[in-house]
Design an enzyme around this catalytic site. Structure first.
Site, PDB file in Angstrom:
ATOM      1  N   TYR A   1    -115.262  23.046 -23.443  1.00 53.31           N
ATOM      2  CA  TYR A   1    -115.356  24.667 -23.272  1.00 53.31           C
ATOM      3  C   TYR A   1    -115.121  25.149 -24.808  1.00 53.31           C
ATOM      4  O   TYR A   1    -114.399  24.647 -25.670  1.00 53.31           O
ATOM      5  CB  TYR A   1    -113.797  24.706 -22.604  1.00 53.31           C
TER       6      TYR A   1
ATOM      7  N   GLU B   1    -117.305  33.613 -24.121  1.00 52.15           N
ATOM      8  CA  GLU B   1    -116.995  32.066 -23.547  1.00 52.15           C
ATOM      9  C   GLU B   1    -118.006  31.472 -22.935  1.00 52.15           C
ATOM     10  O   GLU B   1    -119.172  32.049 -22.464  1.00 52.15           O
ATOM     11  CB  GLU B   1    -116.054  32.501 -21.984  1.00 52.15           C
TER      12      GLU B   1
END
Lengths: 387, 292
Positions: free
Chosen positions: A108, A196
């Site tokens: 992530y 993101e």
């Protein structure tokens, strides 16, 4: 402002972030064409402004262009319901067709504004593929952070620290640092509120690839980036929300039947809360804003009663910058225009309140008056039982 | 006394020639605030209802001794206005402007760090000390009453609601401060709670928070260890859906910590009295004061 995954990936690619080969398609035939170009196994991804697509059937694999065409045909024109959409779901008008990637490792990477630190913060985690809020709640130690000081900007050593912190080593460190630096640059140059990549994968060949991407823009900075307007997709929002934006009204549709109109965001939330405490449910959040004029109030009133779910209305105005007489005139104009036939309770206080009452009384409209917040909520909750 | 603004306040208004700037500058003066100057680049040498207008903050400060700046400058230029006042050495800057890009505020906050300047806001109603007849902001002055309860809030109109409830019960206020609804603000709850704790004339505190961010949790930690005065708290947005921005740029639920429930629990755990509904903020304070 939210954008689609395919648009976010196009932006990322401009900042040298590697993304899987593929393209967006608007028809099943186009999807087959892309699958043929890409070759081999492809993934078809429904383009909606919501997460949770995988579990909802919005991400599917295809082994041939024919299969890609069939799947795209099923997705396009349908509505996808995920845990982040309303019960009606979001319309799928486009699909992204990409090469399917085998990825043993999912990571992530994300950047948001940290209000407490007063700076952007880059977050990285080896627990990729799940929602970061969930990781933060269950295993916060798996998230590592570096702050972006606006004076010096993001530095390579911070990138190396993040890369090694999520288990990247050797040849993977340099591209990882380049990816994070690219995200920071994108954030800065386009005025993003969130960037993101989830997941960022390490392929079997050891390459880093952004498998999914999310980019949100700061609404307040959009005036500096007129080029971003074309990325907006109104079909992903409730039509009432879109209309509200045209009038510059803060409106969010909810599921209850008590429509409310309030000045100020804090008071608007508190008004929703007290409706709930009294045993009913708000149909919307609506803040007309501080500098509202008669026209805007009238538009706001018409907008909120145009929701067919609304069976009763509570107007709560605490006059400050906004004068009560202006609000009253707007309410009367709006209510007359739509010939409102549901119970309306008005509570007003503050600047020019007496003039405001007089305007409402002389209008001849069937309006109940409330003296304070509690009285207002009680009256609007009782209104339904009477009708 | 009070905090932030009082009889020693010498007010300068940036953007005084605009519609909102001129209107509210006059309301501040009518309330009793010593309004000494206005600033609008290019309009130096003129005046707004007798208030001298200067081209720069530096000039205005040099000639009038202004020590508080109130900002109404439009959002695209507001960061520059804040930095100009900070550079001119104005110790207290209150920014009313809504809609400043968040990355602009990142730079502003970084510049102000370690400088002897306090910023309140942006996107806030300002501060008022009824006992000192000092109003630096856009709140309606007449709902306030001089007294000993301090109020700090992220919201504008909900603060007025709380003030009106207190005043109706005969409970006056020392100072009421709106810290602003944006993701980045100059002074957070902790900064204001510290001032109220140190202020001899503040006996109890009302704190009004809302969903989004973790500022209320930071306030709770501070209350638990540093605040000895009673605190009554209300958190707005228990009915707000996740992921949607509720008017204020900072009012968005992004995770469990940002919910009203998590904030209420943190404040209750810190010993604050929680108002059960927004209509009960005044009554809750009355009960707390009577129980002392």
């Amino acid at each position: 402002m939210k954008i689609h995954e395919y648009q976010a990936k196009t932006l990322l690619a401009q900042y040298r972030v590697p993304v899987p080969p593929g393209r967006v398609a608007g028809t099943p035939q186009e999807a087959a064409e892309v699958a043929r170009e890409v070759g081999g196994r492809v993934v078809i991804k429904a383009q909606v402004h919501a997460g949770g697509r995988g579990k909802a059937g919005g991400i599917r694999l295809a082994d041939s262009p024919e299969e890609a065409e069939k799947i795209a045909g099923e997705m396009l024109g349908s509505r996808l319901v995920t845990h982040q959409t309303s019960a009606e779901g979001a319309p799928v008008n486009k699909v992204l067709v990409e090469k399917a990637v085998q990825a043993p490792k999912e990571l992530y990477l994300g950047i948001v504004i940290d209000g407490s630190a007063q700076m952007p913060v880059v977050m990285a985690s080896e627990a990729g593929g799940m929602e970061i809020e969930e990781v933060a709640a269950t295993t916060p130690e798996k998230i590592i952070k570096e702050y972006v000081d606006p004076v010096i900007g993001f530095q390579p050593f911070q990138g190396r620290r993040l890369a090694s912190g999520i288990g990247l080593e050797g040849k993977q460190v340099r591209p990882a640092v380049a990816i994070i630096s690219g995200l920071c640059k994108l954030m800065q140059e386009k005025g993003c509120s969130l960037v993101e990549i989830n997941p960022l994968v390490v392929t079997e060949d050891g390459e880093l690839l952004a498998l999914d991407a999310k980019v949100n823009f700061d609404d307040e900075a959009l005036f500096r980036h007129p080029e971003l307007q074309e990325l907006r997709d109104d079909s992903q929002e409730d039509p009432l929300d879109v209309k509200a934006r045209e009038y510059d009204i803060n409106y969010i549709k909810l599921d209850g039947d008590v429509g409310c109109m309030v000045n100020g965001a804090g008071l608007a939330m508190a008004t929703m809360d007290i409706i709930k405490i009294m045993g009913a449910s708000p149909a919307n959040f609506l803040d007309v804003g501080g500098g509202a004029n008669e026209e805007k109030i009238s538009q706001a009133f018409k907008l909120l009663v145009s929701d067919p779910k609304v069976k009763r209305v509570l107007v709560n105005i605490f006059g400050g910058i906004l004068r009560c007489d202006v609000a009253a005139r707007g309410i009367v104009a709006g209510a007359r225009e739509v010939a409102v036939d549901i119970p309306v309770v008005v509570r007003m206080r503050g600047t020019n309140v007496d003039e405001g009452w007089k305007i409402l009384e002389e209008s001849g409209l069937d309006i109940s008056f409330a003296s304070n917040l509690k009285d207002a909520a009680e009256k609007v909750v009782a209104a339904r039982q009477a009708s | 006394m009070s905090i932030l603004v009082d009889k020693n306040t010498r007010l300068l208004v940036q953007g005084i020639t605009g519609r909102d700037g001129s209107f509210h500058a006059m309301r501040c003066r009518e309330y009793g605030t010593d309004l000494v100057a206005g600033v609008t680049p290019g309009k130096g040498g003129t005046d707004v209802e007798g208030v001298p207008v200067y081209d720069s903050v530096q000039r205005a400060v040099a000639e009038t001794g202004a020590n508080v700046a109130l900002i109404f400058v439009p959002a695209p230029f507001a960061a520059d206005a804040i930095l100009e006042s900070a550079d001119a050495g104005v110790p207290l800057i209150i920014a009313i402007t809504e809609g400043i890009p968040v990355l602009d505020m990142v730079s502003v906050a970084r510049y102000l760090k370690d400088r002897p300047v306090r910023l309140i806001g942006p996107n806030c109603p300002g501060a008022i000390s009824p006992g000192s007849k000092a109003k630096v902001g856009i709140m309606p002055g007449n709902i306030h009453k001089s007294g000993r309860v301090g109020i700090v809030s992220r919201s504008g109109t909900l603060t007025y609601e709380a003030v009106a409830q207190l005043t109706e019960l005969g409970i006056g206020q020392s100072t009421c401060v709106g810290i602003g609804g944006d993701p980045i603000v100059g002074t957070d709850f902790v900064g204001i709670l510290r001032l109220f704790q140190e202020d001899d004339d503040t006996e109890a505190i009302v704190m009004i928070g809302e969903i989004g961010g973790t500022r209320e949790q930071e306030a709770a930690a501070f209350i638990k260890t540093k605040v000895t005065k009673p605190v009554v708290a209300f958190i707005g947005g228990a009915t707000a859906p996740p992921g949607r921005r509720m008017g204020h740029a900072g009012a968005i639920i992004t995770g469990e910590a940002a919910t009203a429930k998590a904030k209420v629990e943190a404040l209750r755990d810190a010993g604050a009295e929680i108002a059960p509904s927004p209509a009960d903020i005044g009554l809750t304070m009355q009960r707390v004061l009577q129980g002392r």
